[in-house]
Structures are given as C-alpha cells and as structure tokens.
Design a protein around this motif. Structure first.
Motif, PDB file in Angstrom:
ATOM      1  N   MET A  52       1.080  -1.086  -0.124  1.00  0.00           N
ATOM      2  CA  MET A  52      -0.145  -0.412   0.077  1.00  0.00           C
ATOM      3  C   MET A  52       0.956   1.103   0.307  1.00  0.00           C
ATOM      4  SD  MET A  52      -3.118   1.201   2.499  1.00  0.00           S
ATOM      5  CE  MET A  52      -2.013   0.849   4.180  1.00  0.00           C
ATOM      6  N   LYS A  53       1.645   0.982   0.902  1.00  0.00           N
ATOM      7  CA  LYS A  53       2.894   2.533   1.155  1.00  0.00           C
ATOM      8  C   LYS A  53       3.021   3.161  -0.410  1.00  0.00           C
ATOM      9  CE  LYS A  53       4.224   2.284   5.597  1.00  0.00           C
ATOM     10  NZ  LYS A  53       5.547   1.749   6.348  1.00  0.00           N
ATOM     11  N   VAL A  54       4.114   1.464  -1.462  1.00  0.00           N
ATOM     12  CA  VAL A  54       4.440   2.141  -2.732  1.00  0.00           C
ATOM     13  C   VAL A  54       3.598   2.447  -3.860  1.00  0.00           C
ATOM     14  CG1 VAL A  54       6.447   0.328  -1.001  1.00  0.00           C
ATOM     15  CG2 VAL A  54       4.956  -0.297  -3.229  1.00  0.00           C
ATOM     16  N   CYS A  55       2.813   1.822  -3.905  1.00  0.00           N
ATOM     17  CA  CYS A  55       1.610   2.691  -4.967  1.00  0.00           C
ATOM     18  C   CYS A  55       1.391   3.336  -5.733  1.00  0.00           C
ATOM     19  CB  CYS A  55       0.121   1.865  -4.644  1.00  0.00           C
ATOM     20  SG  CYS A  55      -0.710   1.474  -5.522  1.00  0.00           S
ATOM     21  N   PRO A  56       2.405   4.072  -6.379  1.00  0.00           N
ATOM     22  CA  PRO A  56       2.323   5.199  -6.575  1.00  0.00           C
ATOM     23  C   PRO A  56       0.839   5.903  -7.275  1.00  0.00           C
ATOM     24  CG  PRO A  56       2.915   3.875  -8.692  1.00  0.00           C
ATOM     25  CD  PRO A  56       2.509   2.903  -7.971  1.00  0.00           C
ATOM     26  N   THR A  57      -0.373   4.499  -7.250  1.00  0.00           N
ATOM     27  CA  THR A  57      -1.726   6.027  -7.711  1.00  0.00           C
ATOM     28  C   THR A  57      -3.184   5.307  -6.709  1.00  0.00           C
ATOM     29  OG1 THR A  57      -2.394   3.199  -9.085  1.00  0.00           O
ATOM     30  CG2 THR A  57      -1.594   5.133 -10.312  1.00  0.00           C
ATOM     31  N   ASN A  72      -9.170  -0.438 -11.188  1.00  0.00           N
ATOM     32  CA  ASN A  72      -9.226   0.369 -12.122  1.00  0.00           C
ATOM     33  C   ASN A  72      -8.390   1.348 -11.341  1.00  0.00           C
ATOM     34  OD1 ASN A  72     -12.065  -0.492 -13.342  1.00  0.00           O
ATOM     35  ND2 ASN A  72     -13.442   0.009 -11.486  1.00  0.00           N
ATOM     36  N   LYS A  73      -7.792   1.017 -11.038  1.00  0.00           N
ATOM     37  CA  LYS A  73      -6.741   2.665 -11.039  1.00  0.00           C
ATOM     38  C   LYS A  73      -5.117   1.958 -10.420  1.00  0.00           C
ATOM     39  CE  LYS A  73      -8.846   4.892  -7.143  1.00  0.00           C
ATOM     40  NZ  LYS A  73      -8.681   6.181  -5.745  1.00  0.00           N
ATOM     41  N   CYS A  74      -5.236  -0.078 -10.967  1.00  0.00           N
ATOM     42  CA  CYS A  74      -3.344  -0.305 -11.202  1.00  0.00           C
ATOM     43  C   CYS A  74      -3.114   0.386 -12.599  1.00  0.00           C
ATOM     44  CB  CYS A  74      -3.603  -1.653 -10.998  1.00  0.00           C
ATOM     45  SG  CYS A  74      -2.552  -2.368 -11.183  1.00  0.00           S
ATOM     46  N   ILE A  75      -2.066   0.037 -12.513  1.00  0.00           N
ATOM     47  CA  ILE A  75      -1.205   1.036 -13.763  1.00  0.00           C
ATOM     48  C   ILE A  75      -0.360  -0.796 -13.985  1.00  0.00           C
ATOM     49  CG2 ILE A  75      -1.528   2.677 -13.516  1.00  0.00           C
ATOM     50  CD1 ILE A  75       1.340   3.314 -12.745  1.00  0.00           C
ATOM     51  N   GLY A  76      -0.244  -1.661 -13.589  1.00  0.00           N
ATOM     52  CA  GLY A  76       0.816  -2.757 -13.999  1.00  0.00           C
ATOM     53  C   GLY A  76       2.333  -1.895 -13.801  1.00  0.00           C
ATOM     54  N   CYS A  77       2.320  -1.656 -12.944  1.00  0.00           N
ATOM     55  CA  CYS A  77       3.488  -1.103 -12.230  1.00  0.00           C
ATOM     56  C   CYS A  77       4.863  -1.529 -11.706  1.00  0.00           C
ATOM     57  CB  CYS A  77       3.930   0.390 -11.587  1.00  0.00           C
ATOM     58  SG  CYS A  77       3.417   0.338 -10.170  1.00  0.00           S
ATOM     59  N   LEU A  78       3.983  -3.094 -10.962  1.00  0.00           N
ATOM     60  CA  LEU A  78       4.762  -4.115 -10.324  1.00  0.00           C
ATOM     61  C   LEU A  78       5.378  -3.928  -9.077  1.00  0.00           C
ATOM     62  CD1 LEU A  78       6.047  -6.569 -12.967  1.00  0.00           C
ATOM     63  CD2 LEU A  78       3.646  -5.806 -12.073  1.00  0.00           C
ATOM     64  N   MET A  79       4.991  -2.486  -8.844  1.00  0.00           N
ATOM     65  CA  MET A  79       5.513  -2.234  -7.595  1.00  0.00           C
ATOM     66  C   MET A  79       5.932  -2.409  -5.814  1.00  0.00           C
ATOM     67  SD  MET A  79       7.767   0.357  -8.101  1.00  0.00           S
ATOM     68  CE  MET A  79       8.310   1.106  -6.137  1.00  0.00           C
ATOM     69  N   CYS A  80       4.188  -3.272  -6.473  1.00  0.00           N
ATOM     70  CA  CYS A  80       3.902  -3.730  -5.225  1.00  0.00           C
ATOM     71  C   CYS A  80       4.160  -5.285  -4.943  1.00  0.00           C
ATOM     72  CB  CYS A  80       2.129  -3.735  -5.277  1.00  0.00           C
ATOM     73  SG  CYS A  80       1.119  -4.750  -6.546  1.00  0.00           S
ATOM     74  N   VAL A  81       4.261  -5.757  -6.325  1.00  0.00           N
ATOM     75  CA  VAL A  81       5.155  -6.873  -6.245  1.00  0.00           C
ATOM     76  C   VAL A  81       6.688  -7.502  -5.578  1.00  0.00           C
ATOM     77  CG1 VAL A  81       5.457  -9.297  -7.454  1.00  0.00           C
ATOM     78  CG2 VAL A  81       3.156  -8.264  -8.364  1.00  0.00           C
ATOM     79  N   MET A  82       7.080  -6.286  -5.319  1.00  0.00           N
ATOM     80  CA  MET A  82       8.444  -6.109  -5.605  1.00  0.00           C
ATOM     81  C   MET A  82       8.508  -5.670  -3.741  1.00  0.00           C
ATOM     82  SD  MET A  82      10.580  -4.218  -8.590  1.00  0.00           S
ATOM     83  CE  MET A  82       9.345  -2.940  -8.790  1.00  0.00           C
ATOM     84  N   ALA A  83       7.299  -5.343  -3.679  1.00  0.00           N
ATOM     85  CA  ALA A  83       7.577  -4.758  -1.908  1.00  0.00           C
ATOM     86  C   ALA A  83       6.949  -5.453  -0.692  1.00  0.00           C
ATOM     87  CB  ALA A  83       6.437  -2.952  -2.061  1.00  0.00           C
ATOM     88  N   CYS A  84       6.003  -6.940  -1.223  1.00  0.00           N
ATOM     89  CA  CYS A  84       5.272  -7.260  -0.800  1.00  0.00           C
ATOM     90  C   CYS A  84       6.479  -8.409  -0.091  1.00  0.00           C
ATOM     91  CB  CYS A  84       4.485  -8.000  -1.137  1.00  0.00           C
ATOM     92  SG  CYS A  84       3.384  -9.473  -0.696  1.00  0.00           S
ATOM     93  N   PRO A  85       6.457  -8.763   0.828  1.00  0.00           N
ATOM     94  CA  PRO A  85       7.773 -10.222   1.947  1.00  0.00           C
ATOM     95  C   PRO A  85       7.223 -11.378   1.398  1.00  0.00           C
ATOM     96  CG  PRO A  85       5.959  -9.390   3.804  1.00  0.00           C
ATOM     97  CD  PRO A  85       5.957  -8.543   2.281  1.00  0.00           C
ATOM     98  N   PHE A  86       6.056 -11.679   1.271  1.00  0.00           N
ATOM     99  CA  PHE A  86       5.395 -12.843   1.191  1.00  0.00           C
ATOM    100  C   PHE A  86       4.776 -12.965  -0.273  1.00  0.00           C
ATOM    101  CE2 PHE A  86       3.811 -11.173   5.154  1.00  0.00           C
ATOM    102  CZ  PHE A  86       3.823 -12.444   5.779  1.00  0.00           C
ATOM    103  N   GLY A  87       5.453 -12.341  -1.369  1.00  0.00           N
ATOM    104  CA  GLY A  87       5.812 -12.830  -2.376  1.00  0.00           C
ATOM    105  C   GLY A  87       3.962 -12.573  -3.357  1.00  0.00           C
ATOM    106  N   HIS A  88       2.552 -12.063  -2.773  1.00  0.00           N
ATOM    107  CA  HIS A  88       1.579 -12.701  -3.035  1.00  0.00           C
ATOM    108  C   HIS A  88       0.851 -11.544  -4.193  1.00  0.00           C
ATOM    109  CE1 HIS A  88      -2.381 -13.410  -2.648  1.00  0.00           C
ATOM    110  NE2 HIS A  88      -2.898 -11.434  -2.433  1.00  0.00           N
ATOM    111  N   PRO A  89       1.282 -10.676  -4.440  1.00  0.00           N
ATOM    112  CA  PRO A  89       0.438 -10.002  -5.537  1.00  0.00           C
ATOM    113  C   PRO A  89       1.117 -11.027  -7.077  1.00  0.00           C
ATOM    114  CG  PRO A  89       0.936  -7.974  -3.829  1.00  0.00           C
ATOM    115  CD  PRO A  89       1.697  -9.683  -3.539  1.00  0.00           C
TER     116      PRO A  89
END
Length: 211
Positions: free
Chosen positions: A77-82, A98-115
């Motif tokens: 949530m912290k790293v999501c730019p939108t 609808n707000k996701c731009i597919g930047c993958l920032m959340c994927v890289m930030a998650c410690p559980f590799g979930h998104p």
C-alpha cells in the motif's frame, strides 16, 4: 470505532498446514468467486480466465495455502503510486483494479510474494478476503471450500480460542475414548497342581481286569 482499531476483533484467516492435503479446492473456489458468472461451469468459458488470489505451495512435507496477509503496515500500500491499494474498514488490504497501472511496485514490496501481475488482465491481482461475502455475513470462498478445515475465518480472539481448545483436546486425547468403558481385568487364580504318588496310581488300577 472501526474493527481495525479493536485488535483481537480484527477478522482474519488462519492457516493450519498440518490439515492441508493439497486438494486446491480453495484455489478453485477463489477463482469462481472472482468470476463474472460465480459458477464453476460458467467460469471455465469466461475471458479473461478467472484466476485464484491464493496459491497452495509445497514446502518440505507440508502444503501451505499462501494468501495475502493483509498486513497492519502493508508495504504494498505504501509503494503504490496511484493509490490503488487501500485498507478497508475491516482491515483488509484491497486493490482497486481500475487504478492499477501494472507497475509491479507492490509485487516487489510484498515480503510474502503475494500480489501477482496477470498479463491477461493487464493489472495486478491480490486477495481481498472476499470482502463482499464477509459483509454479507459469509465466510471467504476459500475457507468455505476447504474440506479439512485447514483454513479458519473469524476474529483473532475467536480463532485463538478455537486453537486453544484443539490443543487441549490433543493433550487429553490419550486419557479418554468416547463410547468405551474401562473395567478392571479379572484375573483367575490358578489351581495348585496335585502331586500324584505311585501308590495312588496302584490303588486306582486295583479293580481293573487285564484279561
């Protein structure tokens, strides 16, 4: 006051790897729940193909249904730019596609590799704890579908109470067996063997005629 502020009243899903048999019923139920038709038969023919928001991973000898942990201080949530990722009143970390731009920032930030980014959707997909079902008073689809109850849903206090009860039953499992009455065994006393003397044998055969 929201449920998030009350600590133990925060709803969550508890995972017990010891009970998971890797049937992946949770994955199928999750995909169907997030489909348009909400039915297994209908979901098969939908495009884009409905995808599960959790995944059963094999770790050593255990099957572990991995899902979003809906962190208190969620790094995704912290790293999501939108601002596509927000926290709901219940404490669930929700992604607005609808707000996701597919930047993958959340994927890289998650410690559980979930998104997970899905090219077919062109956005990131993540678990939302079936928030609409929860608000209707129902369990998340994965919990409802689990045949072995490896997934439990409720407040932290409710789940902890249930786990304590299960552990207590395990401790006393060797002390009681329902439907069985234990009785003290009856031991028969062995009769003392009578010693037979040669004279007794001679007397017993005195009246026997051998011709």
């Amino acid at each position: 006051m929201s449920l998030l502020e009350t600590g133990l009243e925060r709803p969550t899903i508890y995972i017990d790897p010891k009970k998971c048999m890797g049937c992946r019923s949770c994955e199928i139920a999750c995909a169907v729940e997030h489909s348009t038709s909400k039915t297994l038969f209908g979901a098969i023919f939908e495009r884009p193909t409905p995808k599960p928001r959790l995944k059963v991973v094999v770790a050593d000898f255990f099957n572990v249904p991995l899902r979003c942990q809906h962190c208190e201080d969620a790094p995704c949530m912290k790293v999501c730019p939108t601002g596509a990722i927000k926290k709901s009143e219940e404490g669930f970390v929700i992604l607005n596609a609808n707000k996701c731009i597919g930047c993958l920032m959340c994927v890289m930030a998650c410690p559980f590799g979930h998104p997970k980014y899905e090219p077919e959707y062109k956005v990131v997909l993540k678990c939302d704890s079936c928030i609409e079902r929860v608000r209707e008073g129902r369990e998340p689809a994965c919990v409802e579908a689990c045949p072995t109850k490896a997934l439990k849903f409720g407040t932290l206090e409710e789940i902890l109470d249930e786990i304590r009860k299960e552990r207590a039953e395990e401790l006393i499992s060797g002390l009681k067996v329902p439907g069985i009455v234990y009785m003290e065994p009856v031991i028969e006393e062995k009769k003392k063997e009578e010693k037979v003397s040669p004279m007794d044998v001679y007397t017993a055969y005195l009246e026997v005629k051998w011709y």
